[in-house]
Design a protein around this motif. Structure first.
Motif, short mmCIF file in Angstrom:
data_model
loop_
_atom_site.label_atom_id
_atom_site.label_comp_id
_atom_site.label_asym_id
_atom_site.label_seq_id
_atom_site.Cartn_x
_atom_site.Cartn_y
_atom_site.Cartn_z
N MET A 58 45.61 33.48 -18.79
CA MET A 58 45.05 33.70 -20.11
C MET A 58 44.04 32.61 -20.49
SD MET A 58 46.57 36.42 -21.43
CE MET A 58 46.48 36.23 -23.22
N GLY A 59 43.28 32.89 -21.55
CA GLY A 59 42.51 31.86 -22.22
C GLY A 59 41.02 31.88 -22.00
N HIS A 60 40.26 31.71 -23.09
CA HIS A 60 38.80 31.68 -22.97
C HIS A 60 38.16 30.64 -23.90
CE1 HIS A 60 39.73 34.76 -26.09
NE2 HIS A 60 38.72 34.18 -26.72
N GLU A 61 38.94 29.72 -24.41
CA GLU A 61 38.40 28.58 -25.17
C GLU A 61 38.82 27.32 -24.42
OE1 GLU A 61 38.12 29.58 -29.79
OE2 GLU A 61 40.19 29.74 -29.06
N THR A 62 37.87 26.72 -23.70
CA THR A 62 38.22 25.68 -22.73
C THR A 62 37.14 24.62 -22.67
OG1 THR A 62 39.19 27.46 -21.38
CG2 THR A 62 38.97 25.31 -20.34
N MET A 63 37.56 23.37 -22.47
CA MET A 63 36.62 22.31 -22.14
C MET A 63 37.31 21.32 -21.22
SD MET A 63 36.24 19.89 -25.54
CE MET A 63 35.15 18.75 -24.67
N GLY A 64 36.50 20.49 -20.56
CA GLY A 64 37.09 19.52 -19.65
C GLY A 64 36.05 18.74 -18.89
#
Length: 390
Positions: A58-64
């Protein structure tokens, strides 16, 4: 690595899964420093959207931070770069990308045939959002593979906390695009249905863009309070007849601009059309509940604009298209063209015009993700936005 994995309706688990690896020269791998649960993730959680398979991340709001770069992306990225990853995967080269229509990139959906069948023409690949949009692993994980990484990234400076930058991935540009699509004029009243994270960003965007008046509609006290803090007047749809109240507040003319920040799972209190939608859903004769869309069409001022950032997935019924046509309304919709807006929005964050972290109510680790899906879905504990630190 650990990741939040879909196993079926209302069944998200924190599983151990294989680490991602470079699969194409334009790929990059990022170590995820923060991610979030989005309202549109709940459409997957409740299985209103088709195309999910057990085991999907899942998930589509990501940074790194970039930890590996394919040979074809090294001109744009290097190990150690700090990046926000837009939810839309873009090639940067097709006709739509060159026009800035990034959410309908013609090349990034690796399941193009499914997209063509569902929508008539494929749209862009999306992270963690069904096999209709490519079946890509999402970013609620310790690491993420970024396809077309030389185009699909936003470089961000060091020294600004993740909390202020993460939402450049989706909800901030989504709320901004919703307001921009309204073509706001200085004397406009903008009505916004839904005071979840996207609605909150749309409120502040409408204010920044110079709306004379913003009226926000929800029923949860904590959301309405946050909306008022952002400069909106508020209406509670559990207590008010929204069409009547909006007409009263605008001298019988209706708001010039209307934003649907709710989408396919619209709730309504005691309305006949809401009961009709739920009955048709139960019989599998309708997929989406368009109560807000109907309400906007009826109440919007003639020659006004309807902007729809709220996600719809399939078929809707009893939409008063005759009213829309005869009133001369303009309808603007679409997934967000994230990269079209991010230079401007990053500058606004750096200059202190807006701090998007205001929307965060819960901060958790990845292992708490499954329980926070339920908390967010059921609107418990004042939950508006969940920020996750893997």
């Amino acid at each position: 690595m650990k990741a939040l994995v879909w196993h079926g309706t209302a069944d998200i688990r924190c599983d151990s899964v294989p680490d991602p690896r470079i699969e194409d020269p334009r790929d990059a791998i990022i170590k995820v420093t923060s991610c979030a649960i989005c309202g549109s993730d709940l459409h997957l959680y409740d299985h209103f959207m088709p195309g999910m398979e057990s085991g999907d991340i899942m998930g589509h709001e990501t940074m790194g931070e970039v930890v590996d770069v394919g040979a074809g992306a090294k001109s744009a990225l290097k190990v150690g770069d700090r990046v926000v990853i837009p939810f839309t995967i873009i090639c940067g080269e097709c006709d739509q990308c060159r026009r800035g229509n990034f959410s309908v990139c013609e090349r990034s959906n690796r399941n193009k045939a499914l997209g063509d069948k569902a929508f008539g023409h494929t749209t862009a690949g999306l992270f963690g959002y069904t096999h209709l949009t490519g079946g890509y692993a999402g970013g609620q994980a310790e690491y993420l593979r970024v396809p077309f990484a030389d185009a699909t990234h936003i470089k961000v400076p060091k020294g600004i906390p993740d909390e202020k930058l993460l939402f450049l991935s989706d909800i901030f540009p989504t709320g901004w695009q919703a307001a921009v699509q309204c073509d706001i004029q200085p004397d406009d009243t903008v009505a916004i249905w839904g005071c979840g994270p996207v609605g909150q960003m749309a409120i502040r965007s409408a204010v920044l863009l110079g709306a004379k008046r913003v009226i926000a509609i929800d029923r949860l006290p904590e959301r309405l309070s946050m909306a008022r803090a952002g400069g909106a007047e508020t209406l509670n749809f559990a207590e008010d007849n929204i069409v009547e109240r909006l007409n009263d507040m605008t001298d019988g003319k209706g708001p010039e601009k209307c934003i649907d920040a709710v989408g396919l799972e619209a709730h309504a209190t005691g309305s006949i059309d809401s009961m009709y939608d739920r009955a048709k859903q139960a019989m599998m004769m309708e997929t989406d509940r368009p109560h807000v869309l109907r309400e906007m069409i009826y109440v919007c001022r003639p020659a006004g604009v309807l902007s729809v950032p709220g996600v719809y997935g399939g078929l809707v019924d009893k939409v008063p298209f005759g009213a829309m046509m005869n009133k001369g309304l303009t309808l603007r919709t679409g997934q967000t063209h994230v990269n079209r807006w991010t230079d401007d929005l990053l500058k606004r964050i750096e200059e202190g015009q807006i701090d998007p972290s205001f929307v965060i109510t819960h901060k958790v680790g990845l292992d708490q993700g499954p329980e926070m899906y339920k908390t967010f879905r059921d609107k418990q504990d004042g939950c508006i936005k969940v920020f996750i630190s893997p």
